[in-house]
Design a protein around this motif. Structure first.
Motif, short mmCIF file in Angstrom:
data_model
loop_
_atom_site.label_atom_id
_atom_site.label_comp_id
_atom_site.label_asym_id
_atom_site.label_seq_id
_atom_site.Cartn_x
_atom_site.Cartn_y
_atom_site.Cartn_z
N MET A 1 0.84 -1.19 0.00
CA MET A 1 0.00 0.00 0.00
C MET A 1 0.87 1.24 0.00
SD MET A 1 -2.55 1.47 2.92
CE MET A 1 -1.12 2.23 3.69
N THR A 2 0.49 2.24 -0.79
CA THR A 2 1.17 3.53 -0.76
C THR A 2 0.37 4.51 0.07
OG1 THR A 2 0.05 4.18 -2.81
CG2 THR A 2 2.23 3.17 -3.02
N LEU A 3 1.05 5.53 0.59
CA LEU A 3 0.39 6.49 1.48
C LEU A 3 -0.54 7.43 0.71
CD1 LEU A 3 3.27 7.60 3.87
CD2 LEU A 3 1.24 6.30 4.48
N PHE A 4 -1.71 7.67 1.28
CA PHE A 4 -2.60 8.71 0.79
C PHE A 4 -2.36 9.94 1.65
CE2 PHE A 4 -6.71 10.98 1.11
CZ PHE A 4 -6.90 11.27 -0.23
N LEU A 74 -13.57 -2.62 -14.03
CA LEU A 74 -12.80 -3.09 -12.87
C LEU A 74 -13.35 -4.41 -12.33
CD1 LEU A 74 -12.07 0.06 -10.65
CD2 LEU A 74 -10.48 -1.24 -12.08
N LEU A 75 -14.62 -4.67 -12.53
CA LEU A 75 -15.21 -5.91 -12.02
C LEU A 75 -14.54 -7.15 -12.61
CD1 LEU A 75 -18.98 -4.87 -12.11
CD2 LEU A 75 -17.54 -5.16 -10.07
N GLY A 76 -13.97 -7.01 -13.79
CA GLY A 76 -13.29 -8.14 -14.42
C GLY A 76 -11.79 -8.13 -14.25
N ASP A 77 -11.27 -7.18 -13.48
CA ASP A 77 -9.82 -7.06 -13.27
C ASP A 77 -9.44 -7.76 -11.97
OD1 ASP A 77 -7.19 -6.35 -12.93
OD2 ASP A 77 -7.49 -4.23 -13.40
N GLN A 78 -9.14 -9.06 -12.05
CA GLN A 78 -8.88 -9.84 -10.83
C GLN A 78 -7.66 -9.33 -10.07
OE1 GLN A 78 -10.94 -11.84 -9.64
NE2 GLN A 78 -9.86 -12.98 -8.05
N GLU A 79 -6.63 -8.90 -10.78
CA GLU A 79 -5.42 -8.40 -10.12
C GLU A 79 -5.73 -7.17 -9.27
OE1 GLU A 79 -0.88 -6.89 -11.19
OE2 GLU A 79 -2.16 -7.75 -12.74
N PHE A 80 -6.63 -6.32 -9.75
CA PHE A 80 -7.02 -5.13 -9.00
C PHE A 80 -7.60 -5.52 -7.64
CE2 PHE A 80 -10.34 -2.15 -7.67
CZ PHE A 80 -9.66 -0.95 -7.69
N TRP A 81 -8.46 -6.54 -7.60
CA TRP A 81 -9.11 -6.94 -6.36
C TRP A 81 -8.18 -7.75 -5.46
CZ3 TRP A 81 -13.21 -4.23 -5.51
CH2 TRP A 81 -13.93 -3.73 -6.60
N MET A 82 -7.20 -8.40 -6.02
CA MET A 82 -6.25 -9.18 -5.22
C MET A 82 -5.33 -8.27 -4.40
SD MET A 82 -5.22 -12.21 -7.91
CE MET A 82 -3.94 -12.85 -6.82
N ARG A 83 -5.24 -7.03 -4.76
CA ARG A 83 -4.37 -6.09 -4.03
C ARG A 83 -5.23 -5.07 -3.29
NH1 ARG A 83 0.51 -4.26 -7.83
NH2 ARG A 83 1.28 -3.66 -5.75
N SER A 84 -6.22 -5.55 -2.56
CA SER A 84 -7.15 -4.68 -1.86
C SER A 84 -6.65 -4.34 -0.46
CB SER A 84 -8.53 -5.33 -1.75
OG SER A 84 -9.12 -5.48 -3.03
N SER A 85 -7.26 -3.32 0.13
CA SER A 85 -7.04 -2.97 1.53
C SER A 85 -8.37 -3.17 2.25
CB SER A 85 -6.52 -1.54 1.64
OG SER A 85 -6.20 -1.22 2.98
N ASP A 86 -8.76 -2.25 3.13
CA ASP A 86 -10.01 -2.39 3.88
C ASP A 86 -11.15 -1.57 3.28
OD1 ASP A 86 -8.97 -4.00 6.19
OD2 ASP A 86 -7.68 -2.26 6.36
N THR A 98 -10.80 7.16 -10.81
CA THR A 98 -9.63 7.20 -9.93
C THR A 98 -9.91 6.31 -8.73
OG1 THR A 98 -9.05 9.46 -10.56
CG2 THR A 98 -8.14 8.63 -8.49
N ALA A 99 -9.01 5.35 -8.45
CA ALA A 99 -9.20 4.42 -7.34
C ALA A 99 -8.17 4.68 -6.25
CB ALA A 99 -9.08 2.98 -7.82
N ILE A 100 -8.62 4.63 -4.99
CA ILE A 100 -7.73 4.79 -3.83
C ILE A 100 -8.08 3.68 -2.85
CG2 ILE A 100 -7.00 6.30 -1.94
CD1 ILE A 100 -7.98 8.67 -3.62
N LYS A 101 -7.07 2.92 -2.42
CA LYS A 101 -7.26 1.83 -1.47
C LYS A 101 -6.69 2.24 -0.12
CE LYS A 101 -6.98 -1.55 -5.22
NZ LYS A 101 -6.27 -2.73 -5.77
N LEU A 102 -7.51 2.10 0.94
CA LEU A 102 -7.15 2.64 2.24
C LEU A 102 -7.40 1.63 3.36
CD1 LEU A 102 -8.89 6.09 1.76
CD2 LEU A 102 -6.44 5.69 1.70
N GLN A 153 -1.49 -2.12 8.05
CA GLN A 153 -1.10 -2.41 6.67
C GLN A 153 0.33 -1.96 6.44
OE1 GLN A 153 -4.13 -2.25 3.96
NE2 GLN A 153 -2.88 -2.37 2.12
N LEU A 154 1.05 -2.81 5.72
CA LEU A 154 2.44 -2.51 5.36
C LEU A 154 2.47 -1.43 4.30
CD1 LEU A 154 5.42 -3.53 5.79
CD2 LEU A 154 5.03 -4.97 3.76
N ILE A 155 3.32 -0.44 4.49
CA ILE A 155 3.49 0.65 3.52
C ILE A 155 4.65 0.30 2.59
CG2 ILE A 155 4.13 3.08 3.22
CD1 ILE A 155 2.82 3.63 5.93
#
Length: 399
Positions: A1-4, A74-86, A98-102, A153-155
C-alpha cells in the motif's frame, strides 16, 4: 500500500466536473471466494450510481452506462481486487475513474453523485485520532506500517531505499573481498566490513545507516504527518532517534525484534501502547472546545460553523458521523441555502466545510453523537479567532 496524503486530498477537493460519482465500498485483503464479496459491494454501488444518474440527473440508460464504463471494467480485473485494503474509494469525474485503497474499515458501501467529489469518508486517513505509523527497526529489514483501531497495513517503501543494514554490510564486505582478490590494497591485508569489529564500531555503522534511512523515511512521513511509534531491540531505538528529524515520534516504544511477518502481533501491542495517548488527546480537545466557546471562538450552530469553515476560519471541525447538511453556498452574499435532501442542484455543505478546513491546515474529526463536544449538534467548531472578527472580515470582503 502507498500512502494517501493531504496533497492528494487537496487535489481531489479542488476538482469539479459536470458530473462526479463518489463510491466507497468495504473490501477484504484476503478472500476465499475470489474476492466476489468485494466485487458485489462495488457492483451494488455502481447500480446505485446508475439509478441516481438516470433518475436525478436525467441521463439516458446508455449515457449512464458509458459514464460508468471504467468502473464496470474493474469488475473483471482480478489483479485489482487481489491487491485490496479495507476500503475502496472510487471517483468518476466526467467518465474518468480514480481508485484509492485505504486501511479504513467501513460497514457498507456508499455512493454520492454531484459536481464535486464527496470526501468525508477519507478524513480519518488524514487525522492522528487513533491513526499512526509504526517503524520496525529490524537490522535485516526495516518495515513501515500504518495502523488504526482495527487495521494494520504494510506501507510500500521506494525501491531505491535501502531497508536492510545487514545486506549493506554484506555487500560492503563482498566488495572489499573482490578488491583484495583483484590486487587492490596491501598484500596480506585483512578486510572487514563495518559489521565487524568492536561494539562501538558497529554502533557507529548503524548510526550512519540510520542517518541515510531516516532522511528518506522522514520525507515520506511528512507528506501526511501522524504519530510515529518505534519498535525494535532496545539499543536501536535511541540510535534512530538521534538522527531522525521527524517531529512526531512518540514515547514510549515497543521493545523486541519485529518484522513484516509479525503484523497482527504488532497491531495488538502497538494499539495497547497508543490507545491512552489518543484517549487523552480526545478528552483534551473536548475540554478545549468549551474553553474556546466561552471566548467566542467556538460554536455548534450548524449554519454558523459551516459559514465560518467556508471562510477558512475553523481550526478544528467536529462532524457527527452519518449526518449531513445539503444545500448551496453564495460566496458573494456569504449566505447558505439549506435544503431538506440532496438534489441535482445542491451538494453536501458539511463536505465543503471539511474540505475547506483541511485546505487551511485545520483538523476535522468524525465522531459519534456521544463524542460530539456539544450535545445534539451535527457539527461543532473551534475557530481561529472570535466570531466578531469573522463577521468584521466578511463585511469588509463584501464591501
Amino acid at each position: 500500500m502507498t500512502l494517501f496524503d493531504i496533497d492528494q486530498f487537496n487535489q481531489l477537493a479542488q476538482k469539479q466536473a459536470n458530473l462526479c460519482v463518489s463510491i466507497y465500498t468495504p473490501t477484504d485483503r484476503q478472500s476465499t471466494d475470489g474476492y466476489q464479496a468485494n466485487k458485489i459491494n462495488f457492483k451494488n454501488a455502481l447500480t446505485e450510481a446508475r439509478t441516481q444518474l438516470t433518475d436525478q440527473y436525467g441521463l439516458s440508460a446508455a449515457a449512464a452506462e458509458t459514464f460508468l464504463a471504467e468502473g464496470v471494467q474493474l469488475l473483471g480485473d482480478q489483479e485489482f481486487w487481489m491487491r485490496s485494503s479495507d476500503m475502496l474509494a472510487y471517483f468518476i469525474l466526467d467518465g474518468e475513474g480514480t481508485a484509492i485503497k485505504l486501511p479504513l474499515p467501513i460497514e457498507s458501501q456508499g455512493c454520492w453523485v454531484g459536481s464535486r467529489p464527496y470526501l468525508l469518508p477519507l478524513i480519518p486517513e488524514l487525522n492522528d485520532d487513533g491513526h499512526f505509523y509504526l517503524l520496525a527497526l529490524n537490522l535485516k529489514e526495516v518495515s513501515l506500517f500504518e495502523i488504526n483501531r482495527s487495521a494494520i497495513q504494510l506501507i510500500e517503501l521506494p525501491d531505491d531505499l535501502s531497508t536492510s543494514y545487514t545486506e549493506e554490510i554484506e555487500d560492503a564486505d563482498n566488495q572489499k573481498a573482490l578488491q583484495h582478490r583483484s590486487g587492490f590494497g596491501e598484500a596480506g591485508a585483512m578486510f572487514h566490513g563495518q559489521g565487524s569489529g568492536s561494539g562501538e564500531d558497529r554502533k557507529v555503522a548503524i548510526l550512519q545507516y540510520y542517518h541515510r534511512l531516516s532522511a528518506d523515511i522522514d520525507t515520506l512521513l511528512n507528506r501526511n504527518p501522524l504519530p510515529l511509534l518505534l519498535a525494535g531491540v532496545d539499543y536501536l531505538i535511541p540510535i534512530y532517534k538521534q538522527v531522525s528529524k521527524y517531529a512526531h515520534i512518540v514515547e514510549p516504544h515497543l521493545i523486541g525484534s519485529y518484522s513484516a511477518d509479525d503484523m497482527l502481533a504488532l497491531a495488538a501491542e502497538a494499539w495497547d501502547l497508543m490507545e491512552p495517548h489518543f484517549s487523552q488527546d480526545r478528552l483534551a480537545r473536548k475540554e478545549e472546545y468549551g474553553l474556546f466557546t466561552s471566548r467566542g471562538q467556538g460554536d455548534s450552530d450548524t449554519e454558523t460553523v459551516i459559514l465560518t469553515a467556508l471562510s477558512g476560519g475553523v481550526d478544528t471541525l467536529f462532524v457527527q458521523t452519518g449526518q449531513d447538511v445539503w444545500g448551496t453556498y453564495d460566496s458573494d452574499a456569504f449566505t447558505l441555502q439549506i435544503d431538506e435532501s440532496p438534489t441535482s442542484q445542491n451538494y453536501s455543505l458539511i463536505n465543503e466545510a471539511a474540505k475547506k478546513t483541511k485546505e487551511y491546515g485545520g483538523r476535522v474529526y468524525l465522531v459519534d453523537s456521544e463524542s460530539m463536544p456539544a450535545a445534539g449538534s451535527v457539527v461543532a467548531g473551534i475557530f481561529r479567532y472570535p466570531l466578531t472578527e469573522v463577521s468584521q472580515e466578511n463585511e469588509s470582503a463584501a464591501n
